[in-house]
Design a protein around this motif. Structure first.
Motif, PDB file in Angstrom:
ATOM      1  N   GLY A 116       2.914   3.588  -4.612  1.00 32.81           N
ATOM      2  CA  GLY A 116       3.863   3.239  -5.651  1.00 32.81           C
ATOM      3  C   GLY A 116       3.310   2.221  -6.635  1.00 32.81           C
ATOM      4  O   GLY A 116       3.474   2.355  -7.851  1.00 32.81           O
ATOM      5  N   ILE A 117       2.651   1.182  -6.136  1.00 32.61           N
ATOM      6  CA  ILE A 117       2.103   0.171  -7.050  1.00 32.61           C
ATOM      7  C   ILE A 117       0.925   0.749  -7.826  1.00 32.61           C
ATOM      8  O   ILE A 117       0.693   0.379  -8.986  1.00 32.61           O
ATOM      9  N   GLN A 118       0.205   1.688  -7.229  1.00 37.21           N
ATOM     10  CA  GLN A 118      -0.909   2.318  -7.914  1.00 37.21           C
ATOM     11  C   GLN A 118      -0.421   3.206  -9.058  1.00 37.21           C
ATOM     12  O   GLN A 118      -0.956   3.153 -10.179  1.00 37.21           O
ATOM     13  N   VAL A 119       0.612   4.000  -8.806  1.00 34.64           N
ATOM     14  CA  VAL A 119       1.175   4.858  -9.852  1.00 34.64           C
ATOM     15  C   VAL A 119       1.734   4.006 -10.993  1.00 34.64           C
ATOM     16  O   VAL A 119       1.516   4.292 -12.175  1.00 34.64           O
ATOM     17  N   ALA A 120       2.471   2.956 -10.635  1.00 32.63           N
ATOM     18  CA  ALA A 120       3.060   2.087 -11.652  1.00 32.63           C
ATOM     19  C   ALA A 120       1.982   1.398 -12.485  1.00 32.63           C
ATOM     20  O   ALA A 120       2.162   1.180 -13.687  1.00 32.63           O
ATOM     21  N   ALA A 121       0.864   1.038 -11.852  1.00 31.92           N
ATOM     22  CA  ALA A 121      -0.236   0.396 -12.583  1.00 31.92           C
ATOM     23  C   ALA A 121      -0.857   1.358 -13.592  1.00 31.92           C
ATOM     24  O   ALA A 121      -1.090   0.994 -14.751  1.00 31.92           O
ATOM     25  N   VAL A 122      -1.144   2.577 -13.170  1.00 27.49           N
ATOM     26  CA  VAL A 122      -1.748   3.554 -14.072  1.00 27.49           C
ATOM     27  C   VAL A 122      -0.783   3.897 -15.206  1.00 27.49           C
ATOM     28  O   VAL A 122      -1.180   4.017 -16.376  1.00 27.49           O
ATOM     29  N   ALA A 123       0.498   4.050 -14.886  1.00 25.65           N
ATOM     30  CA  ALA A 123       1.500   4.371 -15.910  1.00 25.65           C
ATOM     31  C   ALA A 123       1.553   3.293 -16.991  1.00 25.65           C
ATOM     32  O   ALA A 123       1.840   3.584 -18.157  1.00 25.65           O
ATOM     33  N   ALA A 124       1.269   2.050 -16.612  1.00 27.55           N
ATOM     34  CA  ALA A 124       1.347   0.931 -17.552  1.00 27.55           C
ATOM     35  C   ALA A 124       0.004   0.614 -18.203  1.00 27.55           C
ATOM     36  O   ALA A 124      -0.111  -0.380 -18.923  1.00 27.55           O
ATOM     37  N   GLY A 125      -1.022   1.444 -17.949  1.00 29.49           N
ATOM     38  CA  GLY A 125      -2.308   1.245 -18.614  1.00 29.49           C
ATOM     39  C   GLY A 125      -3.416   0.705 -17.741  1.00 29.49           C
ATOM     40  O   GLY A 125      -4.498   0.375 -18.247  1.00 29.49           O
ATOM     41  N   GLY A 126      -3.194   0.593 -16.426  1.00 33.95           N
ATOM     42  CA  GLY A 126      -4.229   0.129 -15.514  1.00 33.95           C
ATOM     43  C   GLY A 126      -5.046   1.277 -14.956  1.00 33.95           C
ATOM     44  O   GLY A 126      -4.936   2.417 -15.402  1.00 33.95           O
ATOM     45  N   ASP A 127      -5.851   0.974 -13.941  1.00 30.00           N
ATOM     46  CA  ASP A 127      -6.704   2.001 -13.343  1.00 30.00           C
ATOM     47  C   ASP A 127      -6.739   1.817 -11.826  1.00 30.00           C
ATOM     48  O   ASP A 127      -6.704   0.685 -11.321  1.00 30.00           O
ATOM     49  N   VAL A 128      -6.815   2.921 -11.124  1.00 31.71           N
ATOM     50  CA  VAL A 128      -6.891   2.932  -9.656  1.00 31.71           C
ATOM     51  C   VAL A 128      -8.154   3.673  -9.238  1.00 31.71           C
ATOM     52  O   VAL A 128      -8.461   4.749  -9.762  1.00 31.71           O
ATOM     53  N   GLN A 129      -8.897   3.093  -8.310  1.00 29.58           N
ATOM     54  CA  GLN A 129     -10.118   3.707  -7.796  1.00 29.58           C
ATOM     55  C   GLN A 129     -10.180   3.553  -6.284  1.00 29.58           C
ATOM     56  O   GLN A 129      -9.429   2.774  -5.691  1.00 29.58           O
ATOM     57  N   ARG A 130     -11.074   4.293  -5.682  1.00 30.38           N
ATOM     58  CA  ARG A 130     -11.354   4.111  -4.262  1.00 30.38           C
ATOM     59  C   ARG A 130     -11.868   2.686  -4.050  1.00 30.38           C
ATOM     60  O   ARG A 130     -12.723   2.209  -4.798  1.00 30.38           O
ATOM     61  N   ASN A 131     -11.337   2.021  -3.035  1.00 30.14           N
ATOM     62  CA  ASN A 131     -11.696   0.632  -2.791  1.00 30.14           C
ATOM     63  C   ASN A 131     -13.140   0.548  -2.265  1.00 30.14           C
ATOM     64  O   ASN A 131     -13.447   1.115  -1.224  1.00 30.14           O
ATOM     65  N   PRO A 132     -14.027  -0.147  -2.958  1.00 31.57           N
ATOM     66  CA  PRO A 132     -15.417  -0.241  -2.487  1.00 31.57           C
ATOM     67  C   PRO A 132     -15.549  -0.988  -1.167  1.00 31.57           C
ATOM     68  O   PRO A 132     -16.581  -0.871  -0.493  1.00 31.57           O
ATOM     69  N   ARG A 133     -14.529  -1.747  -0.781  1.00 36.86           N
ATOM     70  CA  ARG A 133     -14.564  -2.461   0.503  1.00 36.86           C
ATOM     71  C   ARG A 133     -14.039  -1.602   1.643  1.00 36.86           C
ATOM     72  O   ARG A 133     -14.010  -2.044   2.788  1.00 36.86           O
ATOM     73  N   GLY A 134     -13.632  -0.373   1.327  1.00 39.24           N
ATOM     74  CA  GLY A 134     -13.218   0.554   2.361  1.00 39.24           C
ATOM     75  C   GLY A 134     -11.724   0.553   2.607  1.00 39.24           C
ATOM     76  O   GLY A 134     -10.942  -0.086   1.915  1.00 39.24           O
ATOM     77  N   ARG A 135     -11.332   1.266   3.633  1.00 35.07           N
ATOM     78  CA  ARG A 135      -9.930   1.451   3.972  1.00 35.07           C
ATOM     79  C   ARG A 135      -9.343   0.185   4.589  1.00 35.07           C
ATOM     80  O   ARG A 135     -10.004  -0.504   5.378  1.00 35.07           O
ATOM     81  N   GLU A 136      -8.100  -0.084   4.258  1.00 42.82           N
ATOM     82  CA  GLU A 136      -7.328  -1.139   4.918  1.00 42.82           C
ATOM     83  C   GLU A 136      -6.204  -0.445   5.670  1.00 42.82           C
ATOM     84  O   GLU A 136      -5.336   0.192   5.057  1.00 42.82           O
ATOM     85  N   VAL A 137      -6.222  -0.539   6.992  1.00 45.20           N
ATOM     86  CA  VAL A 137      -5.283   0.242   7.786  1.00 45.20           C
ATOM     87  C   VAL A 137      -4.770  -0.581   8.959  1.00 45.20           C
ATOM     88  O   VAL A 137      -5.472  -1.441   9.493  1.00 45.20           O
ATOM     89  N   GLY A 138      -3.554  -0.324   9.323  1.00 50.58           N
ATOM     90  CA  GLY A 138      -2.911  -1.063  10.408  1.00 50.58           C
ATOM     91  C   GLY A 138      -2.148  -2.232   9.823  1.00 50.58           C
ATOM     92  O   GLY A 138      -0.941  -2.145   9.581  1.00 50.58           O
ATOM     93  N   PHE A 139      -2.875  -3.315   9.543  1.00 48.91           N
ATOM     94  CA  PHE A 139      -2.231  -4.503   8.984  1.00 48.91           C
ATOM     95  C   PHE A 139      -3.125  -5.128   7.925  1.00 48.91           C
ATOM     96  O   PHE A 139      -4.329  -5.315   8.139  1.00 48.91           O
TER      97      PHE A 139
END
Length: 287
Positions: A107-130
């Motif tokens: 949701g925050i990624q879609v809202a960022a792109v809609a407002a002129g931002g950009d979303v990419q694969r995180n170079p630090r890798g996946r954040e999962v669990g907590f």
């Protein structure tokens, strides 16, 4: 006053039906149930925004709702798939409608792109669990979205991507070592969005289901040594979901009340309702 939420389902039909088969509800239904539980007198509609034939209920527009919320998703915006780009256009329409707007993870990624931002694969890798050691900055310490959160806290999460370039005028509220944008406020064409990269709507049982569902990927990426290790972790999360006061389980996984206490875990959602949704709904009714 009865609040009316619009829940934007971020997943494709195949993925959301997989959730229904495993959990009994789709992500949008689960999110809607959480919001109604927090708001009390409320109801929700769902927009299947990834679908080509997505439509609001007949005779309804975005401005007829007291708030819109975007769920998580298995999609990736950097792939520019039609199912993802349709949701960016929906987000722009929600901004233009001027209603309170919130989203978790995707949701925050879609809202960022809609407002002129950009979303990419995180170079630090996946954040999962907590998401660990999410830290409120000076602005976040005063922002109502994070009211009641300690200066440093953990939260359920699962994401491979991140907001790589915040939209113009973005207000970043919290960060951690994995993602700079963990909580933020965006503005676009008269509307505003509050959102988080983590999942305050997730129960620990939800998180256990998600980890179990992505078993092969998580083993391949080195989060678990093998299936037995993964299964043991998932079983303990499920036990902790059933027994949130089980200190030994929380201690073993380094989890405090910001995660194990069901009331504290949904802090951002409750703040959004109290600080944005209810005032908006009351003002609209008075007008």
């Amino acid at each position: 006053m009865s609040l009316r939420f619009l829940i934007i389902e971020g997943n494709t039909r195949e993925v959301r039906e997989g959730y229904r088969a495993g959990q009994g509800v789709t992500p949008a239904e689960g999110y809607g149930n959480v919001m109604v539980g927090l708001a009390g007198d409320a109801r929700y509609d769902i927009l299947l925004a990834a679908d080509a034939d997505a439509a609001l209920p007949a005779g309804t527009g975005f401005a007829d709702y007291d708030a819109a919320i975007i769920t998580g998703s298995a999609l990736h915006l950097w792939q520019r798939a039609p199912e993802a780009l349709r949701q960016v256009e929906v987000a722009r329409e929600i901004y233009r409608a001027g209603i309170p707007f919130f989203g978790s993870c995707w949701g925050i990624q879609v809202a960022a792109v809609a407002a002129g931002g950009d979303v990419q694969r995180n170079p630090r890798g996946r954040e999962v669990g907590f998401a660990r050691k999410i830290t409120r900055n000076a602005t976040g310490q005063a922002h109502p979205l994070l009211d009641g959160r300690p200066d440093v806290f953990d939260a359920p999460c699962s994401h491979l991507d991140e907001v790589a370039v915040p939209p113009p005028g973005a207000t970043i509220l919290a960060s951690n070592a994995v993602s700079y944008v963990q909580a933020a406020e965006f503005h676009f064409e008269g509307g505003s969005f509050w959102g988080v990269q983590y999942h305050p709507e997730y129960t620990l049982a939800d998180l256990a289901f998600l980890i179990d569902r992505r078993m092969a990927t998580l083993i391949e990426e080195g989060f678990f040594a093998d299936e037995a290790a993964k299964s043991s972790y998932v079983a303990e999360l499920r036990r902790l979901a059933e027994q949130p006061a089980a200190r030994h389980l929380g201690w073993r996984h380094g989890l405090g009340p910001d995660v194990t206490d069901p009331h504290l875990r949904v802090t951002e959602l409750r703040n959004f309702i109290e600080s944005r949704v209810k005032p908006y709904a009351f003002a609209r009714a008075a007008a």
